[in-house]
Design an enzyme around this catalytic site. Structure first.
Site, mmCIF file in Angstrom:
data_model
loop_
_atom_site.group_PDB
_atom_site.id
_atom_site.type_symbol
_atom_site.label_atom_id
_atom_site.label_comp_id
_atom_site.label_asym_id
_atom_site.label_seq_id
_atom_site.Cartn_x
_atom_site.Cartn_y
_atom_site.Cartn_z
ATOM 1 N N ASP A 101 0.849 -1.197 0.000
ATOM 2 C CA ASP A 101 0.000 0.000 0.000
ATOM 3 C C ASP A 101 0.882 1.243 0.000
ATOM 4 O O ASP A 101 1.628 1.481 0.941
ATOM 5 C CB ASP A 101 -0.880 -0.068 1.266
ATOM 6 C CG ASP A 101 -1.715 1.188 1.459
ATOM 7 O OD1 ASP A 101 -1.911 1.925 0.476
ATOM 8 O OD2 ASP A 101 -2.164 1.406 2.607
ATOM 9 N N ASN A 103 -0.181 4.548 -0.298
ATOM 10 C CA ASN A 103 -0.742 5.806 0.203
ATOM 11 C C ASN A 103 -1.441 5.671 1.557
ATOM 12 O O ASN A 103 -2.177 6.562 1.971
ATOM 13 C CB ASN A 103 -1.687 6.423 -0.836
ATOM 14 C CG ASN A 103 -2.839 5.479 -1.162
ATOM 15 O OD1 ASN A 103 -2.868 4.342 -0.681
ATOM 16 N ND2 ASN A 103 -3.771 5.936 -1.954
ATOM 17 N N ASP A 105 -3.969 3.942 2.645
ATOM 18 C CA ASP A 105 -5.420 3.761 2.814
ATOM 19 C C ASP A 105 -5.764 2.304 3.163
ATOM 20 O O ASP A 105 -6.928 1.917 3.204
ATOM 21 C CB ASP A 105 -6.186 4.212 1.566
ATOM 22 C CG ASP A 105 -5.842 3.385 0.335
ATOM 23 O OD1 ASP A 105 -4.989 2.471 0.435
ATOM 24 O OD2 ASP A 105 -6.419 3.646 -0.744
ATOM 25 N N ASP A 109 -1.736 -1.200 -3.871
ATOM 26 C CA ASP A 109 -1.984 -0.463 -5.116
ATOM 27 C C ASP A 109 -0.799 -0.583 -6.070
ATOM 28 O O ASP A 109 0.242 -1.136 -5.724
ATOM 29 C CB ASP A 109 -2.301 1.007 -4.805
ATOM 30 C CG ASP A 109 -1.335 1.566 -3.766
ATOM 31 O OD1 ASP A 109 -0.114 1.465 -4.001
ATOM 32 O OD2 ASP A 109 -1.793 2.050 -2.705
ATOM 33 N N ASP A 178 -4.214 -10.934 -15.241
ATOM 34 C CA ASP A 178 -5.284 -11.899 -15.043
ATOM 35 C C ASP A 178 -6.366 -11.607 -16.073
ATOM 36 O O ASP A 178 -6.778 -10.462 -16.245
ATOM 37 C CB ASP A 178 -5.859 -11.740 -13.628
ATOM 38 C CG ASP A 178 -6.204 -13.069 -13.003
ATOM 39 O OD1 ASP A 178 -6.938 -13.833 -13.655
ATOM 40 O OD2 ASP A 178 -5.748 -13.343 -11.883
ATOM 41 N N ASP A 278 -8.533 -16.925 -15.933
ATOM 42 C CA ASP A 278 -9.408 -17.349 -14.845
ATOM 43 C C ASP A 278 -10.419 -18.410 -15.300
ATOM 44 O O ASP A 278 -11.061 -18.238 -16.345
ATOM 45 C CB ASP A 278 -10.153 -16.103 -14.345
ATOM 46 C CG ASP A 278 -10.876 -16.342 -13.039
ATOM 47 O OD1 ASP A 278 -10.203 -16.694 -12.054
ATOM 48 O OD2 ASP A 278 -12.108 -16.180 -12.997
ATOM 49 N N GLU A 336 -6.175 -21.228 -15.531
ATOM 50 C CA GLU A 336 -6.627 -21.764 -14.253
ATOM 51 C C GLU A 336 -7.749 -22.738 -14.590
ATOM 52 O O GLU A 336 -8.774 -22.336 -15.153
ATOM 53 C CB GLU A 336 -7.153 -20.648 -13.345
ATOM 54 C CG GLU A 336 -7.426 -21.176 -11.942
ATOM 55 C CD GLU A 336 -8.686 -20.619 -11.292
ATOM 56 O OE1 GLU A 336 -8.802 -20.710 -10.068
ATOM 57 O OE2 GLU A 336 -9.560 -20.115 -12.010
ATOM 58 N N HIS A 407 -4.366 -16.978 -4.102
ATOM 59 C CA HIS A 407 -5.302 -16.141 -3.340
ATOM 60 C C HIS A 407 -6.608 -16.864 -3.015
ATOM 61 O O HIS A 407 -7.521 -16.241 -2.489
ATOM 62 C CB HIS A 407 -5.584 -14.884 -4.164
ATOM 63 C CG HIS A 407 -6.218 -15.239 -5.481
ATOM 64 N ND1 HIS A 407 -5.531 -15.898 -6.475
ATOM 65 C CD2 HIS A 407 -7.478 -15.097 -5.946
ATOM 66 C CE1 HIS A 407 -6.335 -16.127 -7.494
ATOM 67 N NE2 HIS A 407 -7.530 -15.654 -7.194
ATOM 68 N N ASP A 408 -6.727 -18.137 -3.376
ATOM 69 C CA ASP A 408 -7.978 -18.869 -3.127
ATOM 70 C C ASP A 408 -7.852 -19.919 -2.035
ATOM 71 O O ASP A 408 -8.783 -20.701 -1.820
ATOM 72 C CB ASP A 408 -8.432 -19.587 -4.413
ATOM 73 C CG ASP A 408 -8.929 -18.622 -5.471
ATOM 74 O OD1 ASP A 408 -9.415 -17.540 -5.111
ATOM 75 O OD2 ASP A 408 -8.835 -18.967 -6.667
#
Ligand code: ISL
Ligand code: CA
Length: 602
Positions: A101, A103, A105, A109, A178, A278, A336, A407-408
């Site tokens: 990150d 910035n 928040d 990013d 992706d 995907d 995938e 990420h799954d």
């Protein structure tokens, strides 16, 4: 194939092989159950007689339909491996939301990624795979795209992206994006127009069915409930295999294909080096969208899967995308492909077939009989046998993807051994295998930090729609405590929490530094040893908890000796012609807990 076919003939058919393997894996049964001559010689109709009470005769019809849908036979070569940059590369998956990150928040990013490029280069990474960064209402964290050609403002701007791509290339690295083209967000202008306007060409871009009180078929969505949304005021049903906001695209529409392919070409013209595609094996749905078989549905948890996980036009669509977009740009593709086993994988990645370069198969992520939402100990003996099977049978004209995390899924490290004192040793062992087995490694962000599962305290900490839906569903017959326990075991959020870059983070601890150092050295080593990238694979030991293998090419050899569990094991002694180049947790002729040694021919 028909009811007179023998089990061994069905197992020899590529689809039959993979379907049977999946059934065995799912039920935790051994391969010998079908390979033994007694069963192998049974005719399908005999098996049907035994099982029809339990599974119904339409199960056999469903299986036969699938078997007969594939006319081609995979080609398995055992010659020299052709050269390609993506066979030599070490990939690194970035999940943008939780990578870095810039910035403050709280959301990762693009500028955060730019800021870490030197770190990644230093680690030895050659290519980045970015999970989706496109404009999206973020129902499924960007896998629900509302504009393929704009950047999600949370992540930055198109200028940031151009800078990122440029900075990646400047460092001699590559970038793959992706590509989510099985579905779009329901907020994509195509879908909005399709829903509003019956005469629009976009109606045919999706799957709509008119009328009726009930959904058009029994398919269930992967994220809960029917796979159909009811648009009552329009008297329409719309198909979504994933969330209610991820509407499946109708690949039978050639206009839709033209639009998608034009979009892909625009990204390639910009200079991106390829795509991770995907759920790409789901893009062709079988004709008529008929009900899925109930037994298969129960077993897999999702009725309908056999109607689209290897649909009738899959090969045609893959060939078309390749010919019209990838091929002219020399772009790389990795699909995938949930549910695809080794033989079917050959049919989508065979070099001669011109479809995909590689696929991600997921059958190694859980041991037989287990599912990801289970708190159990992963036995690495299974991983060894799985790797041996692929190394020996996938053939040199196909390339495996080597990965433990994405990420799954929860982190593999924690599955193998949840006790923190073992984390470092397990991380190094996994790294050593990933960097030396046959295939191309895909490191997931944080692997190199030896990250384990996150300590979620309550259901309020869970952000992912899959976990939230599961929790609600579990409450029907579980207490809150039980439901939370199940969700926490498998939640996708373990790999979606912001990476701990800051001062107080665990990464700053000595052990995490050591894991990163190990990754850095192993990646470097891999690049200096062509036998690892292009060489033969031979097993030297596969006794309980032991895995010793060699990689050989033109007079070079590397031997990897692994202890797959806790406890001391006698180490492999290759003789004076070899020198030990790496050692983790080994001492005095013994491999300690999860210890590993690597030798090369002097
Ligand atoms: O995570 C899963 C189930 O527990 C998988 O079924 C997963 O949904 C499947 O592998 C497809 O994954 C991909 O497409 C999904 C998206 O949610 C995943 O993040 C993505 O990797 C829908 O786009
Ligand atoms: Ca941010």
């Amino acid at each position: 194939m028909n009811r007179e076919s023998k089990i061994k003939e069905i197992y020899a058919n590529p689809v039959g092989h993979d379907v049977i393997s999946k059934l065995l894996l799912q039920t935790g049964k051994k391969k010998s159950l079908v390979t033994n001559p007694l069963v192998g010689n049974l005719k399908l109709k005999t098996v049907e007689r035994f099982l029809k009470k339990k599974v119904g005769t339409d199960f056999f019809d469903a299986v036969l339909e699938l078997l007969n849908s594939e006319k081609d036979v995979p080609v398995t070569e055992h010659g020299a491996i052709s050269r390609a940059w993506w066979k030599e590369a070490v990939f690194y998956q970035i999940y943008p939301k939780s990578f870095a990150d810039s910035n403050g928040d709280g959301i990762g990013d693009l500028r955060g990624i730019i800021g870490k490029l030197d770190y990644l280069k230093e680690l030895g990474v050659d290519a980045l795979w970015l999970s989706p960064i496109y404009e999206s209402p973020m129902d499924d964290n960007g896998y629900d795209i509302s504009n393929y050609e704009a950047i999600n403002p949370d992540f930055g701007t198109m200028e940031d992206f151009d800078e990122l791509l440029n900075e990646v290339h400047k460092r001699g690295m590559k970038l793959i994006m992706d590509l989510v083209i099985n579905h779009t967000s329901d907020e994509h202008p195509w879908f909005k127009e399709a829903l509003e306007n019956p005469d629009s060409k976009y109606r045919n871009y999706y799957f709509f069915r008119e009328g009726g009180e009930n959904p058009p078929n029994n398919w269930l969505s992967f994220f809960g409930g029917s796979a159909w949304n009811h648009y009552e005021n329009k008297n329409l049903w719309g198909l979504h295999l994933f969330s209610k906001k991820q509407m499946d695209l109708n690949w039978e529409s050639s206009e839709m294909r033209d639009d998608i392919i034009a979009m892909i070409n625009r990204w390639l013209d910009k200079g991106v080096d390829g795509f991770r595609m995907d759920v790409i094996n789901y893009i062709s749905k079988s004709e008529g969208l008929k009900d899925g078989n109930e037994f298969i549905g129960d077993l897999m948890g999702f009725p309908g899967v056999e109607k689209y996980f290897y649909g009738p036009h899959l090969h045609d669509y893959l060939k078309e995308i390749r010919a019209r977009a990838f091929e002219p740009h020399g772009a790389f593709s990795v699909g995938e492909t949930p549910g695809i086993g080794m033989e079917m994988a050959k049919l989508v990645t065979g070099e001669e077939r011109k479809e995909l370069d590689m696929i991600f198969s997921f059958d190694h992520l859980e041991t037989p009989g287990h599912t990801k939402y289970e708190d159990y100990v992963y036995d690495l003996n299974f991983y060894r046998d799985y790797q041996i099977e692929w190394a020996q049978n996938y053939g040199t004209n196909h390339r495996s993807a080597l990965f433990y995390n994405n990420h799954d899924n929860p982190r593999m490290l924690s599955k193998v051994n949840p006790v923190p004192e073992y984390n470092g040793a397990v991380a190094k062992l996994l790294c050593a295998m990933q960097m030396t087995l046959p295939g191309t490694p895909f490191v997931f962000q944080g692997d190199e930090m030896g990250l384990s599962n996150y300590d979620f305290k309550s259901i309020d900490d869970i952000n992912d729609l899959e976990g939230k839906w599961m929790y609600r569903d579990l409450l029907k017959d579980h207490t809150e405590e039980e439901a939370f326990k199940i969700v926490v075991a498998g939640t996708r959020d373990h790999t979606r929490v912001l990476l701990p870059w800051n001062e107080n983070a665990p990464f700053k601890q000595k052990e995490n530094e050591q894991v990163r150092e190990f990754y850095r050295k192993l990646i470097k080593f891999r690049k200096e040893e062509p036998e690892i990238i292009y060489g033969d694979f031979t097993v030297y030991r596969k006794d309980k908890d032991l895995f010793t293998y060699s990689r050989k090419l033109e007079g070079r050899e590397c031997i990897v000796d692994c202890n797959l569990s806790t406890g001391k094991k006698k180490e492999y002694v290759p003789g004076d012609r070899y020198k030990k180049v790496f050692s983790s947790n080994s001492d005095n002729g013994y491999l300690g807990d999860y210890g590993v040694n690597i030798f090369v021919l002097k």
